[in-house]
Write an enzyme that holds these catalytic residues in place. Sequence first.
Site, PDB file in Angstrom:
ATOM      1  CB  CYS A 156      54.064  24.785  32.391  1.00  0.00           C
ATOM      2  SG  CYS A 156      52.625  24.571  33.435  1.00  0.00           S
TER       3      CYS A 156
HETATM    4  C1  LIG Z   1      43.850  31.672  37.931  1.00  0.00           C
HETATM    5  C2  LIG Z   1      43.259  32.845  37.204  1.00  0.00           C
HETATM    6  C3  LIG Z   1      42.398  32.335  36.048  1.00  0.00           C
HETATM    7  C4  LIG Z   1      42.343  33.612  38.159  1.00  0.00           C
HETATM    8  O1  LIG Z   1      41.835  34.766  37.528  1.00  0.00           O
HETATM    9  P1  LIG Z   1      41.889  36.184  38.280  1.00  0.00           P
HETATM   10  O2  LIG Z   1      41.262  37.160  37.378  1.00  0.00           O
HETATM   11  O3  LIG Z   1      43.313  36.418  38.668  1.00  0.00           O
HETATM   12  O4  LIG Z   1      40.941  35.962  39.499  1.00  0.00           O
HETATM   13  P2  LIG Z   1      41.233  36.093  41.067  1.00  0.00           P
HETATM   14  O5  LIG Z   1      41.890  34.852  41.563  1.00  0.00           O
HETATM   15  O6  LIG Z   1      41.901  37.410  41.343  1.00  0.00           O
HETATM   16  O7  LIG Z   1      39.771  36.123  41.612  1.00  0.00           O
HETATM   17  C5  LIG Z   1      38.859  37.219  41.351  1.00  0.00           C
HETATM   18  C6  LIG Z   1      37.611  37.010  42.188  1.00  0.00           C
HETATM   19  O8  LIG Z   1      36.870  35.892  41.688  1.00  0.00           O
HETATM   20  C7  LIG Z   1      36.678  34.933  42.728  1.00  0.00           C
HETATM   21  N1  LIG Z   1      36.731  33.575  42.185  1.00  0.00           N
HETATM   22  C8  LIG Z   1      37.824  32.763  42.113  1.00  0.00           C
HETATM   23  N2  LIG Z   1      37.486  31.584  41.559  1.00  0.00           N
HETATM   24  C9  LIG Z   1      36.171  31.664  41.265  1.00  0.00           C
HETATM   25  C10 LIG Z   1      35.255  30.750  40.689  1.00  0.00           C
HETATM   26  N3  LIG Z   1      35.644  29.520  40.305  1.00  0.00           N
HETATM   27  N4  LIG Z   1      33.977  31.144  40.519  1.00  0.00           N
HETATM   28  C11 LIG Z   1      33.578  32.378  40.911  1.00  0.00           C
HETATM   29  N5  LIG Z   1      34.406  33.282  41.477  1.00  0.00           N
HETATM   30  C12 LIG Z   1      35.677  32.930  41.658  1.00  0.00           C
HETATM   31  C13 LIG Z   1      37.807  35.200  43.709  1.00  0.00           C
HETATM   32  O9  LIG Z   1      37.484  34.714  44.990  1.00  0.00           O
HETATM   33  C14 LIG Z   1      37.917  36.687  43.647  1.00  0.00           C
HETATM   34  O10 LIG Z   1      36.894  37.267  44.429  1.00  0.00           O
HETATM   35  P3  LIG Z   1      37.150  38.620  45.249  1.00  0.00           P
HETATM   36  O11 LIG Z   1      37.463  39.649  44.199  1.00  0.00           O
HETATM   37  O12 LIG Z   1      35.857  38.829  45.951  1.00  0.00           O
HETATM   38  O13 LIG Z   1      38.305  38.336  46.148  1.00  0.00           O
HETATM   39  C15 LIG Z   1      44.336  33.779  36.621  1.00  0.00           C
HETATM   40  O14 LIG Z   1      44.945  34.496  37.684  1.00  0.00           O
HETATM   41  C16 LIG Z   1      45.423  33.040  35.873  1.00  0.00           C
HETATM   42  O15 LIG Z   1      45.175  32.299  34.951  1.00  0.00           O
HETATM   43  N6  LIG Z   1      46.682  33.318  36.214  1.00  0.00           N
HETATM   44  C17 LIG Z   1      47.837  32.737  35.543  1.00  0.00           C
HETATM   45  C18 LIG Z   1      47.941  31.346  36.005  1.00  0.00           C
HETATM   46  C19 LIG Z   1      49.017  30.547  35.295  1.00  0.00           C
HETATM   47  O16 LIG Z   1      49.420  30.814  34.203  1.00  0.00           O
HETATM   48  N7  LIG Z   1      49.455  29.575  35.996  1.00  0.00           N
HETATM   49  C20 LIG Z   1      50.361  28.661  35.466  1.00  0.00           C
HETATM   50  C21 LIG Z   1      49.826  27.354  35.846  1.00  0.00           C
HETATM   51  S1  LIG Z   1      50.851  26.127  35.233  1.00  0.00           S
END
Ligand SMILES: CC(C)(COP(=O)(O)OP(=O)(O)OC[C@H]1O[C@@H](n2cnc3c(N)ncnc32)[C@H](O)[C@@H]1OP(=O)(O)O)[C@@H](O)C(=O)NCCC(=O)NCCS
Length: 374
Positions: A156
């Site tokens: 990235c």
């Molecule tokens: C990926 C991201 C959006 C996920 O958001 P989050 O708030 O951390 O969500 P989580 O992964 O902890 O999931 C929360 C819950 O939602 C659920 N969930 C995950 N994806 C889902 C979806 N598509 N639809 C519905 N529920 C979902 C999970 O299973 C979890 O359920 P649980 O609480 O029962 O275990 C976030 O962590 C993020 O953007 N992180 C930074 C990523 C980044 O910058 N990466 C660089 C990439 S280059």
Amino acid sequence: MHQPAITGTGVFTPENVITNAELVQAFNAYADKQNALNAGAIAAGTVDAIPHSSEEFIVKASGIEQRFVLDKTGVLNPDIMYPQLRQRSDDEPGVMAEMAVDAAQKALAQAGKTAADVDAVICAASNMERAYPAVAIEIQKLLGIEGFAFDMNVACSSATFGIQAAADMVRAGTIRSALVVNPEICSGHLEWRDRDCHFIFGDVATATLIERMEDATGPCFEIISTRCATEFSNNIRNNNGFLRRSRPDGVKDRRDMQFMQNGRKVFKEVVPMVSQHITDHITDMDIANTGLKRLWLHQANKSMNDFIGKKVMGRTPEPSEQPNILQDYANTSSAGSIIAFSQNSDDLTEGDIGLICSFGAGYSVGSVILRRHA
Ligand SMILES: CC(C)(COP(=O)(O)OP(=O)(O)OC[C@H]1O[C@@H](n2cnc3c(N)ncnc32)[C@H](O)[C@@H]1OP(=O)(O)O)[C@@H](O)C(=O)NCCC(=O)NCCS
């Protein structure tokens, strides 16, 4: 020594849009099919049922509303779930080269320059379409540029690291100018069958022309300073690579051959790292946070950008001070901060200072401090 400046940028946006509604409908159809196939094992408790995805979750967790992709039919087909691109012969331009050329031509047009004014091409992206010859050299040929070209990959942060490499060469006098291009086909390395991340990425290409400031023929952004930093982490990883077939289970459809992340950990670890990096960079350059007119941040997650913006500015920035494009483009890896810059910088006036900052896998963080010259 010469003063480097950004004199033009360009963005190539694919024609196909996938809305969250379309994406979730396709994912849920895939989940239902898999669950029906595995009904016996799910009932026996040996296989977990795949839960549905939801539009509400995607917008709330990421801020993403849609993404552009090169192919949407393969991605949205529950029996395929990946992009399907036309086979090209070796005599045709590659897909990455074609996207990059479009963005590069826009950057050249904005700067009022032609291929004859460019001495180097850096193709800086998260993935390369092939091992060799370098994609950058193909782009160089397609544009008719003399000089040299090379590929580089810092995931990235590829664009800002590429800008630093180009700016340093311009400063040293090795070259007069360089095009840094970022063709990102993120749909190719996203696991569309994984609910946790299937909404994250989109495809795009960006280009940035870096020249000696004295050669600028119109408004430009003086590159005051660049700073890059890396710190190894496995929290964003993709194990696909050229040794794949040499491993006993390498050819299998393995989850780790696509993008994988521990999103929560990334969020928690990268936000403080980036906030500190930007604060240290501007402080070392004697720039107060009150002197920053704009922050063009990496486009991965809206809450992440809100946290970083607030920490760096010491207050909640106005949306116009820290523009987001991820609601329209999703995460486009290295291209994200450059799209934000390209689409939200024309209104700055003489002397205004802004900062581009990318961050992501590695971990990596790159910042570029710019001063507007109208
Ligand atoms: C990926 C991201 C959006 C996920 O958001 P989050 O708030 O951390 O969500 P989580 O992964 O902890 O999931 C929360 C819950 O939602 C659920 N969930 C995950 N994806 C889902 C979806 N598509 N639809 C519905 N529920 C979902 C999970 O299973 C979890 O359920 P649980 O609480 O029962 O275990 C976030 O962590 C993020 O953007 N992180 C930074 C990523 C980044 O910058 N990466 C660089 C990439 S280059």
